[in-house]
Scaffold this active site. Structure first.
Site, mmCIF file in Angstrom:
data_model
loop_
_atom_site.group_PDB
_atom_site.id
_atom_site.type_symbol
_atom_site.label_atom_id
_atom_site.label_comp_id
_atom_site.label_asym_id
_atom_site.label_seq_id
_atom_site.Cartn_x
_atom_site.Cartn_y
_atom_site.Cartn_z
ATOM 1 N N ILE A 11 0.828 -1.209 0.000
ATOM 2 C CA ILE A 11 0.000 0.000 0.000
ATOM 3 C C ILE A 11 0.868 1.268 0.000
ATOM 4 C CG2 ILE A 11 -0.378 0.260 2.511
ATOM 5 C CD1 ILE A 11 -2.952 0.724 -0.329
ATOM 6 N N SER A 33 12.079 0.905 6.625
ATOM 7 C CA SER A 33 11.611 -0.399 6.200
ATOM 8 C C SER A 33 12.809 -1.326 6.248
ATOM 9 C CB SER A 33 11.059 -0.302 4.763
ATOM 10 O OG SER A 33 10.018 -1.220 4.545
ATOM 11 N N ARG A 34 12.541 -2.601 6.536
ATOM 12 C CA ARG A 34 13.680 -3.524 6.621
ATOM 13 C C ARG A 34 14.219 -3.818 5.232
ATOM 14 N NH1 ARG A 34 10.121 -7.626 9.954
ATOM 15 N NH2 ARG A 34 9.031 -7.252 7.990
ATOM 16 N N LYS A 87 -5.440 1.747 7.961
ATOM 17 C CA LYS A 87 -6.557 1.003 8.526
ATOM 18 C C LYS A 87 -6.214 -0.496 8.523
ATOM 19 C CE LYS A 87 -8.235 -1.482 5.948
ATOM 20 N NZ LYS A 87 -7.911 -2.608 4.992
ATOM 21 N N ASP A 165 -10.225 -7.556 6.915
ATOM 22 C CA ASP A 165 -9.286 -6.529 6.428
ATOM 23 C C ASP A 165 -9.950 -5.711 5.309
ATOM 24 O OD1 ASP A 165 -6.261 -5.544 6.237
ATOM 25 O OD2 ASP A 165 -7.027 -5.860 4.213
HETATM 26 P P1 NAP Z 1 2.494 -5.514 3.333
HETATM 27 O O1 NAP Z 1 2.939 -5.088 1.974
HETATM 28 O O2 NAP Z 1 2.450 -6.976 3.620
HETATM 29 O O3 NAP Z 1 3.356 -4.870 4.487
HETATM 30 C C1 NAP Z 1 3.821 -3.531 4.473
HETATM 31 C C2 NAP Z 1 5.250 -3.457 4.971
HETATM 32 O O4 NAP Z 1 5.269 -3.558 6.377
HETATM 33 C C3 NAP Z 1 6.108 -4.601 4.502
HETATM 34 O O5 NAP Z 1 6.629 -4.334 3.220
HETATM 35 C C4 NAP Z 1 7.190 -4.690 5.552
HETATM 36 O O6 NAP Z 1 8.280 -3.895 5.159
HETATM 37 C C5 NAP Z 1 6.524 -4.103 6.792
HETATM 38 N N1 NAP Z 1 6.272 -5.175 7.758
HETATM 39 C C6 NAP Z 1 5.501 -6.274 7.597
HETATM 40 N N2 NAP Z 1 5.500 -7.021 8.713
HETATM 41 C C7 NAP Z 1 6.279 -6.371 9.599
HETATM 42 C C8 NAP Z 1 6.662 -6.644 10.935
HETATM 43 N N3 NAP Z 1 6.249 -7.730 11.584
HETATM 44 N N4 NAP Z 1 7.453 -5.743 11.548
HETATM 45 C C9 NAP Z 1 7.886 -4.640 10.913
HETATM 46 N N5 NAP Z 1 7.556 -4.348 9.631
HETATM 47 C C10 NAP Z 1 6.757 -5.202 8.998
HETATM 48 O O7 NAP Z 1 1.062 -4.916 3.674
HETATM 49 P P2 NAP Z 1 0.158 -3.873 2.880
HETATM 50 O O8 NAP Z 1 -0.705 -4.597 1.917
HETATM 51 O O9 NAP Z 1 0.973 -2.744 2.390
HETATM 52 O O10 NAP Z 1 -0.822 -3.438 4.080
HETATM 53 C C11 NAP Z 1 -0.369 -2.626 5.143
HETATM 54 C C12 NAP Z 1 -1.576 -1.979 5.781
HETATM 55 O O11 NAP Z 1 -2.262 -1.214 4.788
HETATM 56 C C13 NAP Z 1 -2.600 -2.990 6.330
HETATM 57 O O12 NAP Z 1 -3.134 -2.542 7.546
HETATM 58 C C14 NAP Z 1 -3.677 -3.023 5.250
HETATM 59 O O13 NAP Z 1 -4.966 -3.310 5.779
HETATM 60 C C15 NAP Z 1 -3.622 -1.603 4.717
HETATM 61 N N6 NAP Z 1 -4.112 -1.497 3.335
HETATM 62 C C16 NAP Z 1 -3.667 -2.379 2.383
HETATM 63 C C17 NAP Z 1 -4.201 -2.324 1.088
HETATM 64 C C18 NAP Z 1 -3.760 -3.273 -0.006
HETATM 65 O O14 NAP Z 1 -4.295 -3.200 -1.126
HETATM 66 N N7 NAP Z 1 -2.796 -4.181 0.219
HETATM 67 C C19 NAP Z 1 -5.153 -1.343 0.781
HETATM 68 C C20 NAP Z 1 -5.521 -0.429 1.759
HETATM 69 C C21 NAP Z 1 -4.988 -0.522 3.033
HETATM 70 P P3 NAP Z 1 9.806 -4.377 5.414
HETATM 71 O O15 NAP Z 1 9.831 -5.899 5.325
HETATM 72 O O16 NAP Z 1 10.588 -3.709 4.343
HETATM 73 O O17 NAP Z 1 10.126 -3.886 6.791
#
Ligand code: NAP
Length: 303
Positions: A11, A33-34, A87, A165
């Site tokens: 996101i 970010s890691r 969110k 979610d």
């Molecule tokens: P994601 O790509 O799986 O995770 C986002 C980043 O968070 C990862 O690239 C990782 O970066 C970091 N991360 C993940 N687990 C972690 C941990 N245990 N500790 C520290 N850093 C961690 O998730 P996303 O889809 O972007 O979603 C993130 C949020 O946005 C959620 O709450 C989701 O509901 C919301 N959202 C998502 C979407 C969608 O379409 N995916 C849409 C609207 C809102 P590093 O590994 O580089 O640290």
């Protein structure tokens, strides 16, 4: 205003980075970010190192999944920074209450964002429903988890909320537009036998309001809300972006094109006015469903 973006994943790349770049209010001054980075922006892999190295950055936007987010938000507020939360705003209600109280004690802004509330049809739908009686409301939110969360196992881990979610996006719209609040009466939650969170849910609320969430829908995706009133029917479709009243399309003109640019404009206003926006109504419904729902075990799910 200088801002740091934390958690450079799906996101952050899809929405946050382009919205910040297009905004007159914000300067993306650092990332944390890691693994992820953004071209031309100073990158840190450790959050506390960034907070110490960049006291000039006053605002932190957290794009991490909900479970790891609390520790980052707490550290940011303790370091005197304003905080914007993706969110759902946390893994539990209690931790978001704690963040809200901490922000207030520190005199800082906390913004629990709900991007779907910024969809173009939502504000006009709320305005049309104001003062009306809702006789029935039906939410159908059916999408393909493999398409929208490819390989993201965290959504099926405790705190990932499973189909809630996306479902919480529908509930964020519902709680914004209904003229009177409703509460959950019962729910049926379908959880794959190899996972910890539901892949589908059916919810029944007071006031004849129901919701059908499913993450197994292939082909066309459905994000629709239909609301009946004595004055006619409202259809909010395509995730809140299209509105029709009694079958007639209503032209919607958002002040800003897109949900995330509108979130960043709102965050700028909150910081400038020294206020917070933490509405937990959508998350209360999810917590109630996970508390009151009947859990049914269904076929295993693999990405
Ligand atoms: P994601 O790509 O799986 O995770 C986002 C980043 O968070 C990862 O690239 C990782 O970066 C970091 N991360 C993940 N687990 C972690 C941990 N245990 N500790 C520290 N850093 C961690 O998730 P996303 O889809 O972007 O979603 C993130 C949020 O946005 C959620 O709450 C989701 O509901 C919301 N959202 C998502 C979407 C969608 O379409 N995916 C849409 C609207 C809102 P590093 O590994 O580089 O640290």
């Amino acid at each position: 205003m200088k801002l740091a973006l934390v958690g450079i994943g799906k996101i952050a790349r899809d929405q946050h980075v382009p919205s910040i770049a297009a905004s007159p209010d914000w300067d993306l001054a650092a990332t944390v970010s890691r693994q992820g980075t953004v071209d031309g922006v100073e990158a840190f892999s450790d959050f506390k190192t960034m907070l110490a190295a960049r006291p000039d950055i006053g605002v932190i936007s957290l794009c991490l999944p909900p479970v790891p987010r609390f520790d980052y938000a707490q550290a940011a507020l303790l370091a005197g920074r304003h905080v914007m939360l993706e969110k759902p705003p946390g893994a539990t209600l209690a931790e978001v209450h704690a963040l809200r109280d901490l922000a207030e004690a520190q005199g800082l802004t906390l913004y629990a964002t709900w991007h779907s509330r910024m969809a173009a049809g939502v504000a006009p739908a709320r305005d049309w429903l104001a003062g009306k009686t809702v006789t029935e409301a039906r939410i159908t939110w059916r999408e393909d988890v493999r398409k929208w969360h490819p390989g993201q196992d965290w959504v099926f881990e405790p705190g990932g909320m499973g189909v809630f979610d996306p479902g919480i996006n529908a509930l964020s719209i519902l709680t914004e537009i209904l003229p009177a609040p409703v509460h959950l009466l019962h729910a049926r939650l379908e959880t794959p036998e190899n996972r910890a969170t539901p892949i589908a849910a059916k919810l029944q609320f007071s006031g004849n309001v129901s919701a059908d969430f499913d993450w197994r829908q292939e082909g066309p995706q459905t994000w629709d809300i239909t609301i009946d009133t004595p004055e006619g029917r409202l259809d909010l479709t395509e995730g809140g972006s299209r509105l029709a009243i009694n079958g007639q399309t209503v032209e919607t003109r958002p002040a800003l094109s897109g949900e995330y640019p509108a979130l960043y404009a709102r965050m700028a206003d909150l910081v400038r006015t020294g206020t917070s926006d933490v509405d937990l109504a959508p998350m209360v419904h999810v917590a109630d469903a996970l508390t009151l729902g009947r859990h049914i075990s269904v076929a295993p799910f693999h990405f």
